[in-house]
Design a protein around this motif. Structure first.
Motif, PDB file in Angstrom:
ATOM      1  N   LEU A  97       0.832  -1.257   0.041  1.00  0.00           N
ATOM      2  CA  LEU A  97       0.031  -0.014   0.175  1.00  0.00           C
ATOM      3  C   LEU A  97       0.944   1.184   0.074  1.00  0.00           C
ATOM      4  O   LEU A  97       0.604   2.301  -0.518  1.00  0.00           O
ATOM      5  N   GLN A  98       1.886   1.289   0.695  1.00  0.00           N
ATOM      6  CA  GLN A  98       2.975   2.206   0.786  1.00  0.00           C
ATOM      7  C   GLN A  98       3.342   2.530  -0.570  1.00  0.00           C
ATOM      8  O   GLN A  98       3.486   3.899  -0.901  1.00  0.00           O
ATOM      9  N   ASP A  99       3.800   1.787  -1.541  1.00  0.00           N
ATOM     10  CA  ASP A  99       4.192   2.097  -2.605  1.00  0.00           C
ATOM     11  C   ASP A  99       3.089   2.720  -3.542  1.00  0.00           C
ATOM     12  O   ASP A  99       3.391   3.694  -4.339  1.00  0.00           O
ATOM     13  N   VAL A 100       1.739   2.328  -3.463  1.00  0.00           N
ATOM     14  CA  VAL A 100       0.805   2.754  -4.171  1.00  0.00           C
ATOM     15  C   VAL A 100       0.588   4.237  -3.668  1.00  0.00           C
ATOM     16  O   VAL A 100       0.316   4.937  -4.750  1.00  0.00           O
ATOM     17  N   LEU A 101       0.554   4.462  -2.406  1.00  0.00           N
ATOM     18  CA  LEU A 101       0.143   5.794  -1.888  1.00  0.00           C
ATOM     19  C   LEU A 101       1.336   6.730  -2.584  1.00  0.00           C
ATOM     20  O   LEU A 101       1.057   7.839  -2.650  1.00  0.00           O
ATOM     21  N   GLY A 102       2.409   6.117  -2.272  1.00  0.00           N
ATOM     22  CA  GLY A 102       3.745   7.207  -2.725  1.00  0.00           C
ATOM     23  C   GLY A 102       3.624   7.381  -3.922  1.00  0.00           C
ATOM     24  O   GLY A 102       3.875   8.528  -4.425  1.00  0.00           O
ATOM     25  N   GLY A 103       3.189   6.477  -4.912  1.00  0.00           N
ATOM     26  CA  GLY A 103       3.439   6.681  -6.413  1.00  0.00           C
ATOM     27  C   GLY A 103       1.901   7.896  -6.717  1.00  0.00           C
ATOM     28  O   GLY A 103       2.250   8.763  -7.283  1.00  0.00           O
ATOM     29  N   ILE A 104       0.846   7.906  -5.958  1.00  0.00           N
ATOM     30  CA  ILE A 104      -0.171   8.781  -6.018  1.00  0.00           C
ATOM     31  C   ILE A 104       0.507  10.026  -5.714  1.00  0.00           C
ATOM     32  O   ILE A 104       0.141  11.150  -6.247  1.00  0.00           O
ATOM     33  N   GLY A 105       1.033  10.132  -4.553  1.00  0.00           N
ATOM     34  CA  GLY A 105       1.583  11.429  -4.048  1.00  0.00           C
ATOM     35  C   GLY A 105       2.451  11.947  -4.855  1.00  0.00           C
ATOM     36  O   GLY A 105       2.306  13.172  -5.163  1.00  0.00           O
ATOM     37  N   TYR A 106       3.353  11.397  -5.480  1.00  0.00           N
ATOM     38  CA  TYR A 106       4.331  11.798  -6.544  1.00  0.00           C
ATOM     39  C   TYR A 106       3.511  12.562  -7.604  1.00  0.00           C
ATOM     40  O   TYR A 106       3.675  13.679  -8.302  1.00  0.00           O
TER      41      TYR A 106
END
Lengths: 193, 206
Positions: A161-170
């Protein structure tokens, strides 16, 4: 009929088209075991060609996977082994087994190994037993460590989930920068007027 | 759909990179800033869509959404998809950095094609016609992408027709799902937020 079979085989290779390739090679004494599959848990289809080369690219051996994406080979020299597999639709897997992981009893380009092998050969039957013992220990340890290695690899491949959220954040951040840039330009234009 | 590093030859990689740079530059030029948030949202949607695998029978597929992105963004699909593909490579390990150009072109170019071919269709006054054009766009973009993926592999030496056929067949379920999703999205957006697809402007002109 044959065509139909080919098509069916391709349909079964279907999950391949949308996933990453993963795999691992492990040394147990002088035996090298390897497996290949896709990140969604499917294994490589049976009969996938595995081309084994040394570091310079000379082909040492060609083998094939079984129906569980698994393959084994006997190493004859203690050098780096490079495994290359073409799994179709642009999925290429390249794995390297470093020489250090292979049994020290194998002949190889490594001078230190040659020296220790020479030392062993001067000894008596006791020395021989030691070598056998070493092989047994290597095998036992490899057996114990294998599931851990598998687990670790799966863990590395897993995106959370961290990766997903991180990508959206970027992505949102980039949009923010774009808007800020635009705002600044507008402000500058307003000032100029 | 992501070709991984090491599968393609250097000329193909270089060609893909050049085309991608051209497409992204043109897309950025064509993109007006009013639509920047939209570009971001769709980029994010693409980024996640590849991560969520839907189980279908014995296999699982993921949405690509490039048809919908193309319909909504036109040329701006290039920068939107490039950003999402970079992030997928970083976070999920999908594809790779050397093949980024090829992957961007393979996914974004069909999106732009769909934009030009189906745009008028989805602006039709009858919702049924619009939904059909949306489905054509969604499925068509995936089909063109698979052919282009096979083509890039072929240019690097793999047998083209065999690879193309295999990937096309493998993606039939994806095309079906994609067609439904895009048609549904078009219908919803037409009702709720027509400006998202630039539809209001078309209706005003008509």
């Amino acid at each position: 009929m044959r065509k139909l079979f080919v098509l069916l085989a391709m349909l079964f290779a279907l999950p391949a088209s949308a996933h990453n390739v993963v795999g691992g090679v492990y040394a147990i004494g002088s035996t090298i075991e390897g497996e290949a599959g896709f990140s969604n848990g499917d294994m490589a289809s049976a009969g996938t060609k595995v081309i084994v080369t040394d570091a310079a690219g000379n082909v040492l051996l060609e083998t094939e996977t079984d129906d569980e994406g698994f393959f084994t080979m006997e190493a004859t020299t203690r050098i780096d082994h490079i495994f290359r597999m073409e799994m179709g639709s642009g999925h290429v897997l390249e794995m390297t087994l470093p020489a250090e992981e292979l049994s020290e009893s194998l002949a190889g380009g490594d001078t230190a190994v040659a020296a220790s092998a020479a030392k062993a050969s001067t000894g008596s039957a006791v020395q021989y037993d030691e070598a056998a013992m070493q092989g047994m220990i290597e095998k036992a340890v490899a057996k114990q460590v294998k599931p851990l290695r598998k687990e670790l690899r799966a863990f590395q491949e897993k995106a959370g989930l961290q990766d997903v959220l991180g990508g959206i954040g970027y992505i949102f951040g980039l949009c923010g920068i774009g808007m800020w840039w635009r705002q600044r330009k507008q402000a500058q234009a307003a000032q100029a007027v | 759909m992501h070709i991984v590093d090491g599968a393609l030859s250097e000329p193909v990689l270089a060609g893909g990179a050049l085309l991608a740079i051209a497409g992204v530059a043109y897309g950025l030029k064509k993109m007006d800033y009013e639509h920047l948030p939209q570009v971001g949202v769709l980029s994010a949607a693409f980024f996640i869509a590849s991560y969520i695998h839907l189980p279908i029978g014995f296999s699982s597929v993921h949405l690509i959404l490039n048809g919908l992105i193309g319909l909504a963004l036109g040329w701006a699909a290039f920068p939107a998809l490039l950003v999402a593909l970079i992030l997928q490579a970083v976070f999920f390990g999908f594809g790779g950095f050397l093949v980024l150009g090829v992957n961007t072109v393979n996914i974004a170019l069909p999106a732009v094609m769909v934009y030009f071919l189906c745009r008028h269709g989805i602006a039709a006054s009858s919702p049924k016609v619009a939904a059909i054009w949306g489905a054509i766009g969604g499925a068509g973009a995936v089909a063109v992408t698979t052919v282009m993926v096979a083509g890039s592999l072929a240019l690097s030496g793999e047998a083209f027709w065999l690879a193309a056929k295999a990937t096309l067949i493998a993606h039939i379920p994806v095309m079906l799902v994609e067609g439904f999703v895009t048609a549904a999205a078009v219908l919803l957006i037409r009702k709720v937020k027509p400006e998202f697809l630039h539809l209001a402007e078309d209706w005003d002109n008509a």
